[in-house]
Design a protein around this motif. Structure first.
Motif, PDB file in Angstrom:
ATOM      1  N   ALA A 152       0.830  -1.203   0.000  1.00  0.00           N
ATOM      2  CA  ALA A 152       0.000   0.000   0.000  1.00  0.00           C
ATOM      3  C   ALA A 152       0.867   1.257   0.000  1.00  0.00           C
ATOM      4  O   ALA A 152       0.518   2.261  -0.632  1.00  0.00           O
ATOM      5  N   VAL A 229     -11.018  -2.243   7.562  1.00  0.00           N
ATOM      6  CA  VAL A 229     -10.351  -1.052   6.987  1.00  0.00           C
ATOM      7  C   VAL A 229     -11.338  -0.107   6.310  1.00  0.00           C
ATOM      8  O   VAL A 229     -10.988   1.007   5.923  1.00  0.00           O
ATOM      9  N   ILE A 236      -4.502   5.056   3.145  1.00  0.00           N
ATOM     10  CA  ILE A 236      -4.311   3.712   2.600  1.00  0.00           C
ATOM     11  C   ILE A 236      -3.123   3.000   3.227  1.00  0.00           C
ATOM     12  O   ILE A 236      -3.055   1.764   3.208  1.00  0.00           O
ATOM     13  N   SER A 239      -2.951   0.155   6.965  1.00  0.00           N
ATOM     14  CA  SER A 239      -3.448  -1.102   6.414  1.00  0.00           C
ATOM     15  C   SER A 239      -3.392  -2.224   7.455  1.00  0.00           C
ATOM     16  O   SER A 239      -2.836  -2.066   8.546  1.00  0.00           O
ATOM     17  N   GLU A 259      -2.301  -7.669   2.170  1.00  0.00           N
ATOM     18  CA  GLU A 259      -2.386  -6.347   2.777  1.00  0.00           C
ATOM     19  C   GLU A 259      -3.698  -5.687   2.358  1.00  0.00           C
ATOM     20  O   GLU A 259      -3.963  -5.504   1.173  1.00  0.00           O
ATOM     21  N   TYR A 260      -4.501  -5.328   3.362  1.00  0.00           N
ATOM     22  CA  TYR A 260      -5.821  -4.755   3.128  1.00  0.00           C
ATOM     23  C   TYR A 260      -5.792  -3.254   3.414  1.00  0.00           C
ATOM     24  O   TYR A 260      -5.239  -2.822   4.432  1.00  0.00           O
ATOM     25  N   PHE A 261      -6.400  -2.451   2.511  1.00  0.00           N
ATOM     26  CA  PHE A 261      -6.422  -1.007   2.709  1.00  0.00           C
ATOM     27  C   PHE A 261      -7.668  -0.415   2.059  1.00  0.00           C
ATOM     28  O   PHE A 261      -8.390  -1.094   1.315  1.00  0.00           O
ATOM     29  N   SER A 267     -12.502  -1.112  -0.617  1.00  0.00           N
ATOM     30  CA  SER A 267     -11.398  -1.784   0.065  1.00  0.00           C
ATOM     31  C   SER A 267     -10.609  -2.607  -0.942  1.00  0.00           C
ATOM     32  O   SER A 267     -11.164  -3.067  -1.951  1.00  0.00           O
ATOM     33  N   CYS A 269      -7.141  -5.531  -1.494  1.00  0.00           N
ATOM     34  CA  CYS A 269      -6.168  -6.460  -0.929  1.00  0.00           C
ATOM     35  C   CYS A 269      -5.068  -6.675  -1.957  1.00  0.00           C
ATOM     36  O   CYS A 269      -5.353  -6.981  -3.128  1.00  0.00           O
TER      37      CYS A 269
END
Length: 273
Positions: A152, A229, A236, A239, A259-261, A267, A269
């Motif tokens: 991110a 998130v 962003i 995360s 990684e999620y943001f 949203s 990943c």
């Protein structure tokens, strides 16, 4: 004596991108200067309100027009309701129609769908791919991005450098990566029993090496990290990182960094090894 036949090869899209960037002195990172490209190609550009000034303008599918190219008048016209990032991409899209081989005609009319990821017609998808390459400076991006982490933080740096959206930056990072990685973009579908938003994957994009081993699609509904998130105003880079296991076609299990943001709208990943 029989005349010898000669074959003239049309330049590829990548060759056209590199030529236009070189001829306009755009070989450094930064937002693409559309004005320089228009000047080089002797194209004029104007902004209008299609709904008010050309309400009858429709694509062959009957959709409202958001951008057009008039070959004879050497004119690009854009809808005035676009934000600067969208306007730049749409200009590059129409320039793509102008320079790409076999993209010929009198007037090209483009809708929101034509300017988006799910464009139906081949020529629109080609113009979108050309615009993305121009937006991120072609080979320059690929060379520099090869050394960057798929994260991110990298997406934010790319978006800032090229004045692009987070989504298009993340997508281009993955599409051009030589490493196995994937971007999944989520949307809300309602409220789940847990009280969190119900989510599903709206679309996913895989790098070539990822697609070869793991496929191009990700099924992932109601992921708790996606919901966590999904907070208005969240940066962003704020995360959540976790592991996600995927199987190859032959059953081999591989663990990925997930990684999620959130970008204020959807949203995401990023999957990478």
């Amino acid at each position: 004596m029989t005349p010898r036949r000669t074959t003239v090869l049309a330049p590829t899209a990548d060759e056209l991108v590199e030529f236009l960037l070189r001829e306009t002195g755009q070989n450094e990172p930064g937002p693409t200067r559309v004005d320089s490209l228009l000047d080089l190609l002797a194209l004029a550009q104007l902004t209008i309100d299609f709904a008010t000034e050309l309400p009858e303008a429709r694509t062959t599918e009957g959709e409202p027009v958001r951008a057009l190219l008039d070959y004879q008048e050497r004119l690009v016209a854009l809808d005035g309701g676009m934000n600067p990032q969208r306007s730049r991409f749409s200009s590059l899209h129409e320039i793509g129609h102008y320079v790409l081989p076999e993209h010929t005609g009198q007037i090209v009319l483009c809708s929101d769908a034509d300017l988006g990821l799910r464009a139906a017609r081949a020529h629109e998808r080609e113009a979108n791919a050309f615009a993305a390459e121009m937006q991120f400076k072609g080979r320059l991006f690929k060379l520099e991005a090869a050394a960057l982490a798929v994260s991110a933080a990298t997406v934010k740096d790319i978006a800032t450098t090229f004045d692009a959206s987070f989504e298009s930056s993340a997508r281009h990072l993955v599409e051009t990566s030589i490493r196995p990685c994937m971007l999944a973009v989520y949307e809300q579908t309602g409220a789940a029993d847990t009280g969190r938003p119900s989510t599903t994957v709206r679309y996913s994009i895989a790098s070539p090496s990822f697609a070869q081993r793991y496929g191009r699609q990700l099924t992932d509904d109601d992921n708790e990290h996606v919901s966590a998130v999904w907070t208005p105003g969240r940066d962003i880079t704020d995360s959540i990182v976790d592991d996600l296991e995927l199987h190859t076609a032959d059953g081999e299990l591989t663990r990925f960094r997930a990684e999620y943001f959130f970008n204020g709208y959807n949203s995401f990943c990023l999957l990478s090894i």
